[in-house]
Design an enzyme around this catalytic site. Sequence first.
Site, short mmCIF file in Angstrom:
data_model
loop_
_atom_site.label_atom_id
_atom_site.label_comp_id
_atom_site.label_asym_id
_atom_site.label_seq_id
_atom_site.Cartn_x
_atom_site.Cartn_y
_atom_site.Cartn_z
CB SER A 14 -34.94 18.14 36.32
OG SER A 14 -36.28 18.20 35.99
CG HIS A 52 -30.20 18.51 34.63
ND1 HIS A 52 -29.98 18.77 35.95
CD2 HIS A 52 -31.46 18.95 34.37
CE1 HIS A 52 -31.05 19.35 36.45
NE2 HIS A 52 -31.96 19.46 35.52
CD GLU A 82 -26.54 18.53 37.67
OE1 GLU A 82 -26.17 18.74 38.83
OE2 GLU A 82 -27.66 18.05 37.39
CG ASN A 142 -32.09 19.82 41.25
OD1 ASN A 142 -31.86 21.02 41.39
ND2 ASN A 142 -32.73 19.34 40.20
N1 NAD Z 1 -38.28 24.12 33.19
C1 NAD Z 1 -37.20 23.91 33.93
O1 NAD Z 1 -36.82 24.72 34.78
C2 NAD Z 1 -36.37 22.67 33.69
C3 NAD Z 1 -35.04 22.64 34.13
C4 NAD Z 1 -34.26 21.51 33.87
C5 NAD Z 1 -34.83 20.42 33.22
N2 NAD Z 1 -36.14 20.47 32.84
C6 NAD Z 1 -36.69 19.29 32.13
O2 NAD Z 1 -36.77 19.60 30.75
C7 NAD Z 1 -37.89 18.92 30.17
C8 NAD Z 1 -38.80 19.94 29.48
O3 NAD Z 1 -39.18 20.91 30.40
P1 NAD Z 1 -39.84 22.29 29.93
O4 NAD Z 1 -39.93 23.14 31.14
O5 NAD Z 1 -39.16 22.81 28.73
O6 NAD Z 1 -41.31 21.78 29.53
P2 NAD Z 1 -42.39 22.54 28.64
O7 NAD Z 1 -43.71 22.04 29.10
O8 NAD Z 1 -42.13 24.01 28.60
O9 NAD Z 1 -42.13 21.97 27.16
C9 NAD Z 1 -42.29 20.63 26.81
C10 NAD Z 1 -42.58 20.57 25.30
O10 NAD Z 1 -42.48 19.20 24.90
C11 NAD Z 1 -43.53 18.94 23.98
N3 NAD Z 1 -43.76 17.50 24.01
C12 NAD Z 1 -44.34 16.76 24.99
N4 NAD Z 1 -44.29 15.45 24.67
C13 NAD Z 1 -43.66 15.36 23.47
C14 NAD Z 1 -43.28 14.27 22.62
N5 NAD Z 1 -43.55 13.02 22.96
N6 NAD Z 1 -42.63 14.54 21.48
C15 NAD Z 1 -42.35 15.81 21.13
N7 NAD Z 1 -42.68 16.90 21.89
C16 NAD Z 1 -43.33 16.66 23.05
C17 NAD Z 1 -44.70 19.78 24.46
O11 NAD Z 1 -45.59 20.02 23.39
C18 NAD Z 1 -43.97 21.05 24.95
O12 NAD Z 1 -43.89 22.01 23.92
C19 NAD Z 1 -38.53 18.15 31.31
O13 NAD Z 1 -38.01 16.84 31.30
C20 NAD Z 1 -38.10 18.91 32.54
O14 NAD Z 1 -38.08 18.11 33.70
C21 NAD Z 1 -36.92 21.56 33.05
#
Ligand code: NAD
Length: 504
Positions: free
Chosen positions: A123, A144, A156, A194
């Site tokens: 993001s 995204h 996106e 954003n």
């Molecule tokens: N949460 C939101 O609102 C949101 C919205 C849009 C984009 N994002 C993006 O999505 C991505 C994930 O966000 P999230 O909220 O789901 O995070 P989260 O913390 O809920 O989940 C991340 C997962 O990735 C796993 N992980 C970490 N490193 C890893 C690797 N090298 N290989 C395999 N698994 C791995 C972790 O164990 C965890 O289960 C981020 O880049 C975040 O910026 C999040």
Amino acid sequence: MVAQRAIERIAVVGAGAMGRGIAQLMAQCGCKVLVFDLDPAATTDALASVVKVWERLVEKGRMTAADAEAARARLSQADSLAGFADCDLVVEAIVERLDAKTALFCELEKIIAPDAILATNTSSLSVTEIAAACARPGCVAGLHFFNPVPLMKLVEIVAGERTDPPVIDALAALIERTGHRGVQVGDTPGFLVNHAGRAYTTEALKILAEGVAPPATIDAIVREAAGFRMGPFELLDLTSLDVSVPAMETIYRGFYQEPRLRPVELGRRRLAAGLLGRKTGEGFYNYSESGERLPADIPEEPAGALPDRTAVAGTGWAAERLRDWCARLGVDVVDPAPQTLTLVAPVGTDTTTECARFQTDPEWTIGVDVCFGLDSHRTLATSPATRPEAAGQALALACKDGVAAALVHDSAGLILQRIVALIVNLACDIAQQRIARPADIDAAVKLGLAYPHGPLEWGDAIGPALVLEILEGLVATTGDPRYRPSPWLSRRARLGLSLLRQEP
Ligand SMILES: NC(=O)c1ccc[n+]([C@@H]2O[C@H](COP(=O)([O-])OP(=O)(O)OC[C@H]3O[C@@H](n4cnc5c(N)ncnc54)[C@H](O)[C@@H]3O)[C@@H](O)[C@H]2O)c1
């Protein structure tokens, strides 16, 4: 450049909040989906929770049992990345760290086919920077999603500087299959949504920091006179300042201190104080243990009787609108005179400027927002010299027909003119920078930010010339370049064109 194949087999890496939603959506639309997480328990948990969602959808009659079973059969767990060899697309939703994402993509490139796509759900990181670490940057793009993925119908599709166009086409076709709305956006800070969202809460914070009105008053005006579902401070409390303040700062830095995106110091100060919002129970509002919002302190407004005489000062369309409004309220308008309630209609300017311009009695002058809210929630602004009696009379007048009104301190563009003109202007500048197509900007803002209108269609409805007049008034009154009109807006306003008009 490779010709892109259709996407049928998808791998999702990272089984957190986003990864599980992406896996659900992709399996629902007929793709085979493999899920991998460094933490195997996270993958197991994700698959179980997705299956539960499908069971609930079947119970509610929103999915057939056969569709749920078919989707479940398409979804499986991977024990390692090695299982991704025949995937058409890998979507990563792992931790938001550049080093982690580039290491993952470099490893995946050794496993997947040369024409398979690597998509990042980042993001805030640059897709181009992630791709630069890869051997085949043409196959890397951003996808995204918004949280929660199945309900937030927007995606996106981000083209990095080196992304091959067929990759974007293939991703667009995939998103169309899911039933979500895909918008193609450039790889600029905050992408589209954003970035476009920076005007609303940032300008509200600036209005608060200037002491114009308390959060509850600003929220009420914005909700009731402009139709937003949530006021800016309600929204900031929901998203939490530890998320929104860094997002504001990152995008501002990303655009090299563009004044239109300048954050407000008050946000960082409140973050330091731990006043994060709902998360900590204290924000712009306070919340009970069970999360209910406690009543806000609203300053007492001056009470007053209806004025014996009401004057309107000024010429032109804004003063005419004010005279019409007085006529609708059954008020006979007299010429401005000392000690007579005198209404002025600032457009981008403030009450003080209009008072000085028309030589009205400063103690009896009140500004009225004639651009927004005359039929819903009315905004009145005092000058620093306005007497409480005058303010009380103006409020009594504004509420005469039962419509709510708020009295605020002087502010260029009052409250809504500032906020709405900045939302429209920022969207115009996003169009000007060719970050996305005009129709996509409107669709994305409505779906991603739940604004009542797309900003460009809203600008058209208000009138591009009026939005330009408000911004020029704001620049003239404040001298602040954050309010300077985007060339996209000023050119279309001067030529009488729609803000949705794209050049061939
Ligand atoms: N949460 C939101 O609102 C949101 C919205 C849009 C984009 N994002 C993006 O999505 C991505 C994930 O966000 P999230 O909220 O789901 O995070 P989260 O913390 O809920 O989940 C991340 C997962 O990735 C796993 N992980 C970490 N490193 C890893 C690797 N090298 N290989 C395999 N698994 C791995 C972790 O164990 C965890 O289960 C981020 O880049 C975040 O910026 C999040």
